[in-house]
Design a protein around this motif. Structure first.
Motif, PDB file in Angstrom:
ATOM      1  N   VAL A  40       0.291  13.899  -8.523  1.00 42.16           N
ATOM      2  CA  VAL A  40      -0.783  12.937  -8.800  1.00 42.16           C
ATOM      3  C   VAL A  40      -2.036  13.318  -8.028  1.00 42.16           C
ATOM      4  CG1 VAL A  40      -1.491  10.519  -8.653  1.00 42.16           C
ATOM      5  CG2 VAL A  40       0.887  11.090  -9.218  1.00 42.16           C
ATOM      6  N   ASN A  41      -3.143  13.383  -8.762  1.00 38.60           N
ATOM      7  CA  ASN A  41      -4.446  13.747  -8.195  1.00 38.60           C
ATOM      8  C   ASN A  41      -5.289  12.485  -8.028  1.00 38.60           C
ATOM      9  OD1 ASN A  41      -7.066  14.650  -7.687  1.00 38.60           O
ATOM     10  ND2 ASN A  41      -7.363  15.464  -9.754  1.00 38.60           N
ATOM     11  N   ASP A  42      -5.465  12.053  -6.777  1.00 42.96           N
ATOM     12  CA  ASP A  42      -6.362  10.927  -6.477  1.00 42.96           C
ATOM     13  C   ASP A  42      -7.417  11.396  -5.488  1.00 42.96           C
ATOM     14  OD1 ASP A  42      -7.536   8.465  -6.296  1.00 42.96           O
ATOM     15  OD2 ASP A  42      -5.681   7.354  -6.061  1.00 42.96           O
ATOM     16  N   SER A  43      -8.085  12.499  -5.835  1.00 35.65           N
ATOM     17  CA  SER A  43      -9.102  13.069  -4.956  1.00 35.65           C
ATOM     18  C   SER A  43     -10.259  12.104  -4.716  1.00 35.65           C
ATOM     19  CB  SER A  43      -9.643  14.378  -5.544  1.00 35.65           C
ATOM     20  OG  SER A  43     -10.551  15.002  -4.669  1.00 35.65           O
ATOM     21  N   LYS A  44     -10.447  11.143  -5.639  1.00 31.31           N
ATOM     22  CA  LYS A  44     -11.519  10.153  -5.483  1.00 31.31           C
ATOM     23  C   LYS A  44     -11.251   9.189  -4.326  1.00 31.31           C
ATOM     24  CE  LYS A  44     -15.358   8.125  -6.843  1.00 31.31           C
ATOM     25  NZ  LYS A  44     -15.432   7.040  -5.847  1.00 31.31           N
ATOM     26  N   ALA A  45     -10.037   9.206  -3.778  1.00 35.85           N
ATOM     27  CA  ALA A  45      -9.715   8.350  -2.630  1.00 35.85           C
ATOM     28  C   ALA A  45     -10.371   8.941  -1.387  1.00 35.85           C
ATOM     29  CB  ALA A  45      -8.210   8.242  -2.450  1.00 35.85           C
ATOM     30  N   THR A  46     -11.695   8.767  -1.303  1.00 38.08           N
ATOM     31  CA  THR A  46     -12.471   9.415  -0.244  1.00 38.08           C
ATOM     32  C   THR A  46     -12.616   8.554   1.002  1.00 38.08           C
ATOM     33  OG1 THR A  46     -14.529   8.584  -1.200  1.00 38.08           O
ATOM     34  CG2 THR A  46     -13.796  10.767  -1.913  1.00 38.08           C
ATOM     35  N   ASN A  47     -12.091   7.323   0.966  1.00 33.09           N
ATOM     36  CA  ASN A  47     -12.132   6.480   2.158  1.00 33.09           C
ATOM     37  C   ASN A  47     -10.757   5.881   2.410  1.00 33.09           C
ATOM     38  OD1 ASN A  47     -11.891   4.089   0.522  1.00 33.09           O
ATOM     39  ND2 ASN A  47     -14.103   4.096   0.211  1.00 33.09           N
ATOM     40  N   VAL A  48     -10.605   5.225   3.544  1.00 30.21           N
ATOM     41  CA  VAL A  48      -9.307   4.718   3.962  1.00 30.21           C
ATOM     42  C   VAL A  48      -8.773   3.665   2.994  1.00 30.21           C
ATOM     43  CG1 VAL A  48      -8.185   3.303   5.734  1.00 30.21           C
ATOM     44  CG2 VAL A  48      -9.520   5.305   6.396  1.00 30.21           C
ATOM     45  N   ASP A  49      -9.625   2.774   2.524  1.00 31.92           N
ATOM     46  CA  ASP A  49      -9.149   1.706   1.639  1.00 31.92           C
ATOM     47  C   ASP A  49      -8.637   2.248   0.314  1.00 31.92           C
ATOM     48  OD1 ASP A  49      -9.846  -1.241   2.709  1.00 31.92           O
ATOM     49  OD2 ASP A  49     -11.276   0.206   3.489  1.00 31.92           O
ATOM     50  N   ALA A  50      -9.329   3.225  -0.235  1.00 33.99           N
ATOM     51  CA  ALA A  50      -8.876   3.819  -1.500  1.00 33.99           C
ATOM     52  C   ALA A  50      -7.564   4.561  -1.304  1.00 33.99           C
ATOM     53  CB  ALA A  50      -9.946   4.761  -2.045  1.00 33.99           C
ATOM     54  N   ALA A  51      -7.436   5.282  -0.197  1.00 32.41           N
ATOM     55  CA  ALA A  51      -6.188   5.994   0.087  1.00 32.41           C
ATOM     56  C   ALA A  51      -5.042   5.014   0.323  1.00 32.41           C
ATOM     57  CB  ALA A  51      -6.366   6.905   1.299  1.00 32.41           C
ATOM     58  N   TYR A  52      -5.338   3.909   0.990  1.00 39.20           N
ATOM     59  CA  TYR A  52      -4.326   2.872   1.223  1.00 39.20           C
ATOM     60  C   TYR A  52      -3.758   2.374  -0.108  1.00 39.20           C
ATOM     61  CZ  TYR A  52      -2.438  -1.687   2.678  1.00 39.20           C
ATOM     62  OH  TYR A  52      -1.628  -2.773   2.879  1.00 39.20           O
ATOM     63  N   MET A  53      -4.648   2.094  -1.053  1.00 35.74           N
ATOM     64  CA  MET A  53      -4.203   1.613  -2.358  1.00 35.74           C
ATOM     65  C   MET A  53      -3.356   2.663  -3.075  1.00 35.74           C
ATOM     66  SD  MET A  53      -5.178  -1.463  -2.788  1.00 35.74           S
ATOM     67  CE  MET A  53      -6.410  -2.698  -2.380  1.00 35.74           C
ATOM     68  N   ALA A  54      -3.753   3.931  -2.964  1.00 36.46           N
ATOM     69  CA  ALA A  54      -2.982   4.999  -3.602  1.00 36.46           C
ATOM     70  C   ALA A  54      -1.598   5.127  -2.985  1.00 36.46           C
ATOM     71  CB  ALA A  54      -3.743   6.319  -3.485  1.00 36.46           C
ATOM     72  N   LEU A  55      -1.519   5.032  -1.670  1.00 36.34           N
ATOM     73  CA  LEU A  55      -0.227   5.131  -0.989  1.00 36.34           C
ATOM     74  C   LEU A  55       0.678   3.955  -1.357  1.00 36.34           C
ATOM     75  CD1 LEU A  55      -1.322   6.337   2.579  1.00 36.34           C
ATOM     76  CD2 LEU A  55      -0.303   7.705   0.749  1.00 36.34           C
ATOM     77  N   ARG A  56       0.088   2.783  -1.537  1.00 35.07           N
ATOM     78  CA  ARG A  56       0.882   1.602  -1.892  1.00 35.07           C
ATOM     79  C   ARG A  56       1.396   1.659  -3.336  1.00 35.07           C
ATOM     80  NH1 ARG A  56       0.271  -3.098   1.189  1.00 35.07           N
ATOM     81  NH2 ARG A  56       1.764  -3.942  -0.340  1.00 35.07           N
ATOM     82  N   ALA A  57       0.792   2.526  -4.150  1.00 31.82           N
ATOM     83  CA  ALA A  57       1.148   2.583  -5.569  1.00 31.82           C
ATOM     84  C   ALA A  57       2.429   3.374  -5.830  1.00 31.82           C
ATOM     85  CB  ALA A  57       0.004   3.180  -6.377  1.00 31.82           C
ATOM     86  N   PHE A  58       2.874   4.189  -4.864  1.00 33.03           N
ATOM     87  CA  PHE A  58       4.006   5.078  -5.088  1.00 33.03           C
ATOM     88  C   PHE A  58       4.997   4.997  -3.929  1.00 33.03           C
ATOM     89  CE2 PHE A  58       0.210   6.967  -7.063  1.00 33.03           C
ATOM     90  CZ  PHE A  58       0.627   7.060  -8.385  1.00 33.03           C
ATOM     91  N   GLU A  59       6.208   5.511  -4.173  1.00 36.95           N
ATOM     92  CA  GLU A  59       7.226   5.645  -3.130  1.00 36.95           C
ATOM     93  C   GLU A  59       7.527   7.133  -2.938  1.00 36.95           C
ATOM     94  OE1 GLU A  59       8.385   3.187  -1.385  1.00 36.95           O
ATOM     95  OE2 GLU A  59       7.723   1.448  -2.567  1.00 36.95           O
ATOM     96  N   ASN A  60       8.193   7.455  -1.820  1.00 33.08           N
ATOM     97  CA  ASN A  60       8.657   8.839  -1.569  1.00 33.08           C
ATOM     98  C   ASN A  60       7.536   9.859  -1.741  1.00 33.08           C
ATOM     99  OD1 ASN A  60      11.347   7.819  -1.269  1.00 33.08           O
ATOM    100  ND2 ASN A  60      11.548   7.810  -3.499  1.00 33.08           N
ATOM    101  N   ILE A  61       6.485   9.670  -0.955  1.00 36.80           N
ATOM    102  CA  ILE A  61       5.261  10.453  -1.137  1.00 36.80           C
ATOM    103  C   ILE A  61       5.229  11.672  -0.222  1.00 36.80           C
ATOM    104  CG2 ILE A  61       2.735  10.407  -0.917  1.00 36.80           C
ATOM    105  CD1 ILE A  61       2.887   7.383  -1.533  1.00 36.80           C
ATOM    106  N   ARG A  62       4.933  12.808  -0.814  1.00 36.96           N
ATOM    107  CA  ARG A  62       4.508  14.004  -0.087  1.00 36.96           C
ATOM    108  C   ARG A  62       2.987  13.989  -0.156  1.00 36.96           C
ATOM    109  NH1 ARG A  62       9.072  16.020   2.526  1.00 36.96           N
ATOM    110  NH2 ARG A  62      10.860  15.605   1.168  1.00 36.96           N
ATOM    111  N   TRP A  63       2.376  13.619   0.972  1.00 38.73           N
ATOM    112  CA  TRP A  63       0.959  13.209   0.961  1.00 38.73           C
ATOM    113  C   TRP A  63       0.045  14.333   1.446  1.00 38.73           C
ATOM    114  CZ3 TRP A  63      -1.355   9.769   5.305  1.00 38.73           C
ATOM    115  CH2 TRP A  63      -2.670   9.415   4.984  1.00 38.73           C
TER     116      TRP A  63
END
Length: 465
Positions: free
Chosen positions: A346-369
Motif C-alpha cells: 500500500v502506497n500512502d506517500s501523501k501521509a506527510t504528517n503525523v496525523d495522516a500517518a496515524y490514520m494510515a497505521l490505524r487502517a491496517f494490521e500486521n504492518i511492515r512500515w
C-alpha cells in the motif's frame, strides 16, 4: 477557461509562473487585462514569454505603480515567515493582493453563466487531511449519479482552467490553507471542513493562524450549506459559530469518533457503517467495510464528508452507495499497489504528517512500515497509539537514525533509501502482512515531491514481484 472579470484594460501582476500562475495570466488576458508576469526561475519566465506574456520584475517601483492588482501563486509567502519581496512592495504601494481562487469567485456569475437555466454550484473542500480524496470522491459520486462535475484547485486542473460550466454542473474545488487565506473572494455554495492537525505552521505563524486561514472559507464566503468534521475542537467551534441551533440543517456534522444523533443533520461512521440522521431519526445506512477504495477510519471520514455533500445536492443514498463501490481511490493515498502471496503493498506517500500517518497505521494490521523523511514540527509522539499495528519499521531519509530513535517500542531498521527499505520489508513480510509506505514526513530531503516518493516505492515493489 474562465475569463477573469473586472480588469478590462488594466495591468495585473502575476507572481509565480507554475500551474496556477500561468493559468491566471491566460485567464486575465482572456478577460481583457494585461498580465505582467514574474518568476525568479528564468526557465519559468521563458515559458511565459513563449506564450506572449511580458515578464518584468514586479518588485520595482516603476512596474508596481502600473498594477491594479497582484496575483500570487500559493507557494509564495505573503505574510509569514515574512512576505516575499514583491508582495512586500505591493503591500507598501497599496496594490491589492489576490490569488487565482479569488479571481475565480470574483468572476463567478459573469458572462454566459448568468443565462444558464440552473446555475452551476461550487463545492469547496478544505482541512488538513483527506482534502484530495474527499474532493475526488465527491466528483466521482456526482458523475456516477449521472450528473456533470469538474475537479480543480489544489487537485487536477487550475481553477481558472476549467471549462465554462453548463446548466446544473457542479464544480468541486480542493483548497489549501495557502489558497483560502489569501483569496479576496470566497463564495462556495457548499463548503467542507474535514479536520485539523498541525501542518504548514511556519506559513501561518502557529495553529491559530492555520485555523484562521481555513475558517475564512466559511466566515468570508457564507456558504448555503456547510459540512463540518467535529472530531476536533476547532471543528466543534466552527459548527457552533455557523449553526443557529440544534435543528439548523444548514450545517451537516460528520464524525468517525462518535455517534451523532441530535436534531440537526448528521452523518457518522462507526465500525465500518455510515449512518445519516436527520431531525433525530436515522434515514440511511451504508456498509463501508467492503469498499476497497476507502480503507480505514480516515477514509470513512472522507466518505462521510462526500456523502453529506451529495445528499445536500439531492443525490439519493442508493446512488451514493453504488458510487462508493466504483471509486478506485487516488494515487499515493492508501493506494493498493499489489497483492501477492497473501501480502498487500500500500502506497500512502501523501501521509506527510503525523496525523495522516496515524490514520494510515490505524487502517491496517500486521504492518511492515516504511517511514521517514524530512520531519515536521512536533515530533512523532502523536503516532504512539497506532504503533501497536506495526510489526517492524523500515526507516528512510537522510536523518533515518534520528527518526528511528523516536519510535518507542517498535523494532526499527535504518535503511536510508527506498530501495533498501522495500527490499528489507519484502524479505521479512509474511502472509497476512501489509507493506505500507506512510512516511509521517515530507519528501524533500530525497525527492521533489510525495508523488515521486510514492512512484519510487511502487516501482521498487513491482520489480520484485
Amino acid at each position: 477557461m474562465i475569463p477573469v472579470a473586472g480588469y478590462v484594460g488594466q495591468s495585473v501582476g502575476v507572481l509565480g509562473l507554475g500551474r496556477s500562475g500561468l493559468s491566471a495570466a491566460r485567464s486575465l488576458r482572456a478577460g481583457g487585462a494585461e498580465a505582467l508576469c514574474w518568476d525568479d526561475n528564468p526557465d519559468a519566465r521563458a515559458k511565459a514569454e513563449a506564450e506572449g506574456f511580458e515578464c518584468l520584475d514586479l518588485g520595482k517601483e516603476a512596474v508596481m505603480s502600473r498594477l491594479s492588482a497582484l496575483v500570487v501563486s500559493p507557494g509564495i509567502a505573503h505574510l509569514y515567515p515574512e512576505p516575499n519581496r514583491v508582495v512586500a512592495a505591493a503591500l507598501l504601494a497599496g496594490v491589492p493582493v489576490d490569488n487565482d481562487i479569488g479571481l475565480f469567485f470574483a468572476s463567478l456569475g459573469s458572462g454566459a453563466w448568468v443565462e444558464l437555466d440552473v446555475p452551476p454550484r461550487v463545492v469547496a473542500v478544505t482541512g488538513s487531511n483527506g482534502k484530495s480524496t474527499t474532493s475526488a470522491l465527491i466528483a466521482h459520486l456526482i458523475e456516477s449519479a449521472g450528473k456533470t462535475a469538474q475537479l480543480a484547485g489544489n487537485i487536477g486542473r487550475g481553477v481558472l482552467d476549467i471549462d465554462e460550466p453548463l446548466s446544473g454542473d457542479v464544480i468541486v474545488l480542493e483548497l489549501s490553507s495557502y489558497q483560502t487565506e489569501l483569496a479576496r473572494a470566497l463564495t462556495p455554495d457548499i463548503a467542507v471542513f474535514t479536520n485539523l492537525s498541525p501542518d504548514h505552521l511556519d506559513r501561518h505563524h502557529g495553529m491559530g493562524g492555520y485555523f484562521a486561514a481555513k475558517r475564512r472559507l466559511f466566515a468570508e464566503g457564507g456558504p448555503d450549506r456547510a459540512v463540518i468534521g467535529v472530531d476536533e475542537n476547532e471543528g466543534m467551534f466552527l459548527d457552533n459559530q455557523l449553526s443557529a441551533g440544534q435543528g439548523d440543517d444548514r450545517v451537516i456534522r460528520i464524525s468517525v469518533e462518535r455517534k451523532l444523533t441530535g436534531h440537526g443533520w448528521n452523518v457518522y461512521a462507526k465500525k465500518g457503517f455510515l449512518a445519516e440522521w436527520r431531525k433525530g431519526r436515522q434515514v440511511a445506512s451504508i456498509d463501508l467495510r467492503e469498499v476497497k477504495g476507502l480503507p480505514g477510519a480516515h477514509n470513512h471520514q472522507n466518505a462521510c464528508a462526500a456523502y453529506a455533500v451529495c445528499r445536500a445536492l439531492g443525490i439519493a443514498p442508493r446512488d451514493i452507495e453504488k458510487g462508493f463501490h466504483s471509486f478506485k481511490g487516488l494515487p499515493h493515498r492508501s493506494q493498493l499497489i499489489a497483492e501477492a502471496a497473501g501480502i498487500s503493498y500500500v502506497n500512502d506517500s501523501k501521509a506527510t504528517n503525523v496525523d495522516a500517518a496515524y490514520m494510515a497505521l490505524r487502517a491496517f494490521e500486521n504492518i511492515r512500515w516504511i517511514c521517514g523523511g524530512l520531519e515536521k514540527e512536533g515530533g512523532l509522539s502523536g503516532l504512539q497509539d497506532a504503533l501497536g499495528h506495526v510489526k517492524k519499521a523500515y526507516v528512510i531519509g537522510r536523518e533515518a537514525a534520528q527518526f528511528a530513535m523516536q519510535l518507542k517500542g517498535v523494532e526499527a531498521e535504518v535503511c536510508t533509501t527506498m530501495e533498501k527499505a522495500v527490499e528489507a520489508a519484502m524479505r521479512d513480510a509474511l502472509e497476512g502482512d501489509v507493506v505500507l509506505l506512510a512516511p509521517a514526513a515530507a519528501s524533500f530531503d530525497q525527492y521533489d515531491s510525495f508523488e515521486k516518493r510514492g512512484d519510487d516505492f511502487s516501482q521498487e515493489v513491482l520489480k520484485r514481484l
